[in-house]
Design a protein around this motif. Structure first.
Motif: not given
Length: 241
Positions: A70, A101, A105
């Motif tokens: 990650d 990300e 999201k």
């Protein structure tokens, strides 16, 4: 697909890259990148959660070891890579991670729950956000209550409670004490009230302290000297009768 998007890919809702991708980008031998990752994992158990061992197929169809990582794992891994080119690739990876990300999201916000567990999680998240907003509203309301004084209706309620209490303390409207000492008593309770709550007027009392102000008035008692004067005046009335 842009060049930055190729550096990072989603895995189970998390933006990740691989040790092989890092080796190719930073012009490192893959075996050396693997050694660095293994050393990092051996030094601290918390690092193990940042890396996941997996495999990839070579051009000849053979399986080789590889690690997925990650953003935290990537940052830790390339921390020691120096030089202008390394810095440029670090920045590109950071951009790629941030873009991925944000994409994940947005997808998470739009995706409907697929099972009961996800539905429960959605409900819990909604309740948590609702409670947070309610707390913010309540905090704002409390701040407004403290910033502004009483509305006219509640200021009047305080004044009426004050009058009823004083009438009782002085023995009624028709009492000798009320006829002679009501003005003095009103001034006394008014001064005590303002001193206690540090306000210039009744209507300047913060709304949040209205109940406390009402309790103060109902509990207020005559000072000793004034109480004696009330007693003596009312005794005179009784003697005259």
């Amino acid at each position: 697909m842009t060049q930055t998007e190729q550096l990072v890919e989603p895995q189970n809702g998390v933006a990740t890259t691989t040790s092989l991708q890092v080796a190719n980008s930073f012009e490192k031998k893959h075996k050396h990148v693997l050694e660095t990752i293994k050393n990092l994992m051996a030094e601290n158990s918390a690092v193990k959660n940042m890396f996941k061992e997996t495999t990839y197929l070579s051009d000849r169809g053979r399986k080789y070891q590889m690690y997925q990582m990650d953003k935290d794992g990537f940052t830790l891994l390339v921390m020691g890579y120096t030089g202008q080119k390394a810095t440029e690739f670090k920045l590109r990876y950071i951009q790629a991670f941030n873009e991925m990300e944000q994409t994940l999201k947005n997808q998470s916000a739009l995706r409907l729950p697929e099972n009961n567990a996800e539905m429960v999680q959605v409900i819990q998240n909604v309740n948590k956000e609702t409670n947070r907003r309610i707390d913010e509203v309540e905090t704002t309301v409390d701040e407004l209550k403290d910033r502004f004084g009483l509305p006219a209706s509640q200021a009047k309620s305080l004044e009426q409670a004050r009058k009823r209490h004083i009438v009782t303390l002085l023995g009624g409207f028709e009492s000798n004490a009320y006829q002679h000492l009501s003005g003095k008593t009103f001034r006394q309770i008014g001064g005590d009230f303002k001193d206690y709550f540090e306000v210039p007027r009744y209507d300047a009392l913060p709304l949040s302290k209205f109940d406390e102000g009402m309790s103060y008035i109902k509990a207020w008692q005559l000072p000793t000297n004034l109480a004696l004067q009330v007693r003596d005046l009312n005794l005179q009335t009784e003697l005259e009768v």
